[in-house]
Design an enzyme around this catalytic site. Sequence first.
Site, PDB file in Angstrom:
ATOM      1  N   ASN A   1     -10.378  -2.921  -6.243  1.00  9.67           N
ATOM      2  CA  ASN A   1      -9.595  -2.026  -7.115  1.00  9.67           C
ATOM      3  C   ASN A   1     -10.233  -1.832  -8.498  1.00  9.67           C
ATOM      4  OD1 ASN A   1      -6.341  -3.094  -5.834  1.00  9.67           O
ATOM      5  ND2 ASN A   1      -7.623  -1.388  -5.215  1.00  9.67           N
TER       6      ASN A   1
ATOM      7  N   ASP B   1       0.837  -1.206   0.000  1.00  3.53           N
ATOM      8  CA  ASP B   1       0.000   0.000   0.000  1.00  3.53           C
ATOM      9  C   ASP B   1       0.872   1.256   0.000  1.00  3.53           C
ATOM     10  OD1 ASP B   1      -2.303   1.473   0.029  1.00  3.53           O
ATOM     11  OD2 ASP B   1      -2.752   1.157   2.146  1.00  3.53           O
TER      12      ASP B   1
HETATM   13  C1  FPP Z   1      -1.882   0.316  -3.327  1.00  2.00           C
HETATM   14  O1  FPP Z   1      -1.441   1.629  -3.436  1.00  2.00           O
HETATM   15  C2  FPP Z   1      -1.372  -0.496  -4.391  1.00  2.00           C
HETATM   16  C3  FPP Z   1      -2.146  -1.049  -5.366  1.00  2.00           C
HETATM   17  C4  FPP Z   1      -3.591  -0.854  -5.442  1.00  2.00           C
HETATM   18  C5  FPP Z   1      -1.588  -1.864  -6.418  1.00  2.00           C
HETATM   19  C6  FPP Z   1      -0.277  -2.529  -6.128  1.00  2.00           C
HETATM   20  C7  FPP Z   1       0.371  -2.674  -7.433  1.00  2.00           C
HETATM   21  C8  FPP Z   1       1.688  -2.601  -7.670  1.00  2.00           C
HETATM   22  C9  FPP Z   1       2.707  -2.506  -6.619  1.00  2.00           C
HETATM   23  C10 FPP Z   1       2.195  -2.614  -9.061  1.00  2.00           C
HETATM   24  C11 FPP Z   1       1.744  -3.760  -9.909  1.00  2.00           C
HETATM   25  C12 FPP Z   1       2.051  -5.088  -9.348  1.00  2.00           C
HETATM   26  C13 FPP Z   1       2.754  -6.075  -9.952  1.00  2.00           C
HETATM   27  C14 FPP Z   1       2.877  -7.390  -9.289  1.00  2.00           C
HETATM   28  C15 FPP Z   1       3.407  -5.889 -11.230  1.00  2.00           C
HETATM   29  P1  FPP Z   1      -2.529   2.769  -3.480  1.00  2.00           P
HETATM   30  O2  FPP Z   1      -2.684   3.183  -4.896  1.00  2.00           O
HETATM   31  O3  FPP Z   1      -3.783   2.321  -2.805  1.00  2.00           O
HETATM   32  O4  FPP Z   1      -1.810   3.857  -2.625  1.00  2.00           O
HETATM   33  P2  FPP Z   1      -2.527   4.981  -1.739  1.00  2.00           P
HETATM   34  O5  FPP Z   1      -3.301   4.253  -0.670  1.00  2.00           O
HETATM   35  O6  FPP Z   1      -1.374   5.754  -1.188  1.00  2.00           O
HETATM   36  O7  FPP Z   1      -3.389   5.774  -2.654  1.00  2.00           O
END
Ligand code: FPP
Length: 252
Positions: free
Chosen positions: A67, A19
């Site tokens: 998501n 996250d």
């Molecule tokens: C949360 O950060 C992260 C995600 C929803 C996606 C995780 C994806 C990756 C790390 C990249 C793709 C993965 C692979 C395996 C290639 P957020 O966007 O919710 O962050 P925030 O809470 O700060 O807004």
Amino acid sequence: MVKPSDLIRLPRHVAIIMDGNGRWAKRRAFPRIMGHRQGVKTVRSTVRLCRELNIPVLTLYAFSQENWGRPRAEVSALMDLLYDYLKSELDEMLGNQISLRAIGQIDRLPERVRTCLLDTIERTSSNTAMILNLALSYGGRAEIVGAVRRLAQKCLSGTLNPEDIDEAMFASNLDTAGLPDPDLLIRTSGENRLSNFLLFQSAYSEFYITPVLWPDFDKEELFKALFEYQKRERRFGLTNEQHSESCTAKGF
Ligand code: FPP
């Protein structure tokens, strides 16, 4: 700096809620996608490190069912990143004996991504050193409901007696069938929530929550989490004395 030589008694299964990509980008006045891009770099380094440490299973929460509700452009960018990641990592997975697995509603992924994912799973299936398990379009409640449905079908068709359903049989009907439960569950960026991740499997997992945002979760941070895990005493509901006796009996 925590040294790898200190790392004994490692978890068999590390699961991570990655996250904070959005916040990482926001702090730099970048678009959110830049945070996800940086997040992929952390995925790469974390997989490499876990492999070097001989951690047998690493599960990464890469895309939750919820998501899908994000802006279309962000979902599409995440799917592109996933596709590119799979393409770029195949050789490394093959070279390092890493077997790819996926949990979640894979059929909801765009066809191009799904085909690439299934192909990578197939091509790495005989690798034995480590399992990289990606949670994609994953939701823990939906996974549990799916397992209930499968078992109910078997009962209806007369091939299963409800009395014979136990925890092990239930677990073997989850997407994670055959994997050990996570010993250590890490969540980056400070939120104290499970967010529908591995609800059944994390019953006895040690939780490690760090304020560090996922793109900044480097080697030092992973080692901190592993050290914290090693300091914890896992008793699985037993008293201290009972647990020590049970460990001695098992030869631990
Ligand atoms: C949360 O950060 C992260 C995600 C929803 C996606 C995780 C994806 C990756 C790390 C990249 C793709 C993965 C692979 C395996 C290639 P957020 O966007 O919710 O962050 P925030 O809470 O700060 O807004």
